[in-house]
Design an enzyme around this catalytic site. Structure first.
Site, mmCIF file in Angstrom:
data_model
loop_
_atom_site.group_PDB
_atom_site.id
_atom_site.type_symbol
_atom_site.label_atom_id
_atom_site.label_comp_id
_atom_site.label_asym_id
_atom_site.label_seq_id
_atom_site.Cartn_x
_atom_site.Cartn_y
_atom_site.Cartn_z
ATOM 1 N N LYS A 170 0.842 -1.201 0.000
ATOM 2 C CA LYS A 170 0.000 0.000 0.000
ATOM 3 C C LYS A 170 0.876 1.249 0.000
ATOM 4 C CE LYS A 170 -3.891 1.968 2.675
ATOM 5 N NZ LYS A 170 -4.707 1.801 3.904
ATOM 6 N N SER B 225 -9.658 2.332 3.074
ATOM 7 C CA SER B 225 -8.804 3.029 2.140
ATOM 8 C C SER B 225 -7.940 2.105 1.293
ATOM 9 C CB SER B 225 -7.889 4.003 2.893
ATOM 10 O OG SER B 225 -7.053 3.293 3.797
ATOM 11 N N SER C 151 -9.613 -0.203 7.253
ATOM 12 C CA SER C 151 -9.121 -0.122 5.870
ATOM 13 C C SER C 151 -8.441 -1.372 5.334
ATOM 14 C CB SER C 151 -8.166 1.056 5.727
ATOM 15 O OG SER C 151 -8.901 2.247 5.723
HETATM 16 N N1 GLN Z 1 -12.727 4.339 6.449
HETATM 17 C C1 GLN Z 1 -12.155 4.773 7.681
HETATM 18 C C2 GLN Z 1 -11.808 6.239 7.598
HETATM 19 O O1 GLN Z 1 -12.093 6.807 6.611
HETATM 20 C C3 GLN Z 1 -10.977 3.943 8.036
HETATM 21 C C4 GLN Z 1 -9.711 4.373 7.410
HETATM 22 C C5 GLN Z 1 -8.556 3.480 7.717
HETATM 23 O O2 GLN Z 1 -8.693 2.433 8.345
HETATM 24 N N2 GLN Z 1 -7.405 3.913 7.300
HETATM 25 O O3 GLN Z 1 -11.269 6.803 8.492
#
Ligand code: GLN
Length: 507
Positions: free
Chosen positions: A81, A156, A180
């Protein structure tokens, strides 16, 4: 053979490489070819590092030929990532503000990947600075879900999940601050693991919310996740929150689980993580899998975690507060983009304003403003302070629930993959994707999503949570469920995904 190579799991591929039927160069080239053929449509990769990957592969092949003893995943390619820093390879965190930045060092987990001889195929797409659930907040365009190109791959870490689901990579690294790794796993039919907080070093992750961030494996099988987790995890003196103890035996737990005996295990169904707001097909698959766990000998009990209802609200104060502070370093002075004001004096403050105004997307700005506000004098106790109190209550709920059950379970995400644009203009609807995953981040406990069948032709996930430092428990349960479900499906869930048509990568 080359087309088949990309269908193998990482452990199968590792065995083929160790046994000499496939070389690491062949395995790496097969995945690079697959990326070249399908990533024009998918956009899972922001950067493909063909030369470096093939050089690592050649090195592993010659070390093996020389009789060197190599690790269990040596020669198996991996995707990383783009929020993880990689020496010499571009790292953007999905943001324009880091465009063109080449890190001078490797994250600890990347160092370990390199030392173990895994060729790095490239860097995967993500929502900017890991803020989002769909990759729609990436500054470099969406990643498509391989099951349906009109739908989101989760976020994400949608790039890592899509790459693994589409057989562009057998393994990938994700990061999970609120879900994410697990939510993209659920909506793409892949396995995603958020380790215990402190279980995998955060040194070299571009921080979003330091008290919540964890890196972890994205794979197609539970055993592969365990092998990768063992490779990247364990103590690191560069990270003050790293746990100074050996990891539990994860691959062994996965192998044991796959034999299908869960007798004596108590599985707690979290009452607050089901019902209203969960799509019918998601709930139906979840209930069926509880029966599957019972048939393997587990005892299923209901537990209540009353404060989970406030977890999402607490997260959306704590996370932006920490992010607003972590992102202060992107100021046009040190990394990547630097914009000078179009007119007027070139002062440090005006350069920072112009750089941040241009370099950050809307979601990042929204969270920086929210976080700065929550931390400001006069509001600190009311917002940040209250959220931290809720965090303690969530931790106490977990402690009480784990007194009644060995693992806790829920659907991973409330819905299957939605269409692009459906939630983009409604941040609150987007935030709700993580309603079931966020409690684990607030408490630092490990969580895993395993493929749990389809709802209207789209994958759904089954979440398993374990107490801190008992990650082996979730591998045991995950592997048992995976083995039982694959029997009913007649093979991996991903075998049911539609064939992707070939569109050459032109980027
Ligand atoms: N979707 C969540 C957010 O927008 C989690 C993001 C993540 O785990 N990096 O904060």
């Amino acid at each position: 053979m080359t087309s088949d190579i990309t269908r193998l799991s990482a452990s199968e591929l590792a065995a083929a490489i160790a046994g000499g039927t496939v070389s690491s160069v062949e395995a790496t080239q097969a995945h690079l070819d697959r990326i070249a053929h399908v990533d024009g449509d998918l956009n899972a990769f922001l950067h493909v590092s063909s030369e470096e990957a093939l050089a690592t592969a050649a090195d592993v092949d010659s070390r093996r030929a020389a009789g060197e003893e190599l690790g269990p995943l040596a020669g198996v390619p991996i995707a990383v990532k783009d929020v993880v820093v990689t020496k010499g390879l571009p790292t953007t965190a999905g943001s324009k503000i880091l465009e063109g930045w080449i890190p001078p060092y490797d994250a600890t987990l990347v160092e370990r990947i390199k030392a173990a001889g895994l060729p790095i195929l490239g860097k995967t797409n993500m929502d900017e600075f890991a803020m989002g659930s769909s990759t729609e907040h990436s500054a470099y365009g969406n990643t498509k879900n391989p099951w349906d190109l009109e739908r989101i791959p989760g976020g994400s870490g949608g790039g890592s999940a899509a790459a693994v689901a589409a057989h562009e990579a057998p393994l990938a690294i994700g990061t999970d601050t609120g879900g994410s790794i697990r939510q993209p796993g659920a909506v793409t039919g892949t396995v995603g693991v958020k380790p215990t907080y402190g279980g995998v070093s955060r040194y070299g992750l571009i921080a979003m919310a330091s008290s919540l961030d964890q890196a972890g494996p994205v794979t197609r099988t539970v055993l592969d996740a365990a092998l990768l987790h063992e490779l990247i995890g364990g103590h690191d003196p560069h990270d003050s929150t790293s746990i100074a103890e050996p990891l539990p035996a994860l691959a062994e737990a996965a192998r044991q689980g796959a034999t299908g005996d869960l007798s004596g295990l108590r599985v707690g169904v979290v009452k607050e993580l089901s019902g209203e707001g969960y799509q019918d097909g998601v709930s139906a698959r979840f209930t069926e899998s509880l029966d599957t766990l019972r048939s393997l000998g587990a005892q299923v009990v209901e537990v209540s975690c009353p404060h989970f209802t406030y977890a999402l609200d607490a997260y959306y104060l704590i996370m932006p507060a920490e992010a607003s502070s972590n992102l202060a370093k992107f100021d046009g002075m040190r990394f990547g983009l630097r914009i000078e004001p179009a007119d007027g004096p070139v002062t440090a403050e005006r350069v920072m304003a112009a750089t941040r105004g241009t370099g950050f997307g809307d979601e990042v700005k929204r969270r920086v403003i929210l976080g700065t506000y929550a931390l400001s004098a006069g509001y600190y106790d009311a917002y940040y302070g209250s959220a931290q109190k809720v965090r303690t209550l969530v931790q106490r709920d977990f402690a009480a629930a784990f007194a009644q059950a060995d693992v806790l379970v829920s659907p991973t995400a409330p819905t299957t993959a939605f269409k692009f644009g459906e939630k983009l203009d409604d941040p609150l609807a987007m935030y709700l994707n993580d309603v079931a995953t966020i409690p684990a981040n607030l408490a630092g406990v490990p969580g895993m999503s395993v493929p749990n069948g389809l709802s209207d032709g789209l994958p759904v996930g089954f979440q398993i949570l374990a107490p801190a430092k008992a990650d082996d428990r979730m591998y045991r349960v995950g592997a048992a469920l995976e083995a039982a479900l694959e029997k009913t499906w007649g093979g991996p869930l991903l075998a049911q995904a539609p064939e992707l048509k070939t569109t050459e990568l032109t980027r």
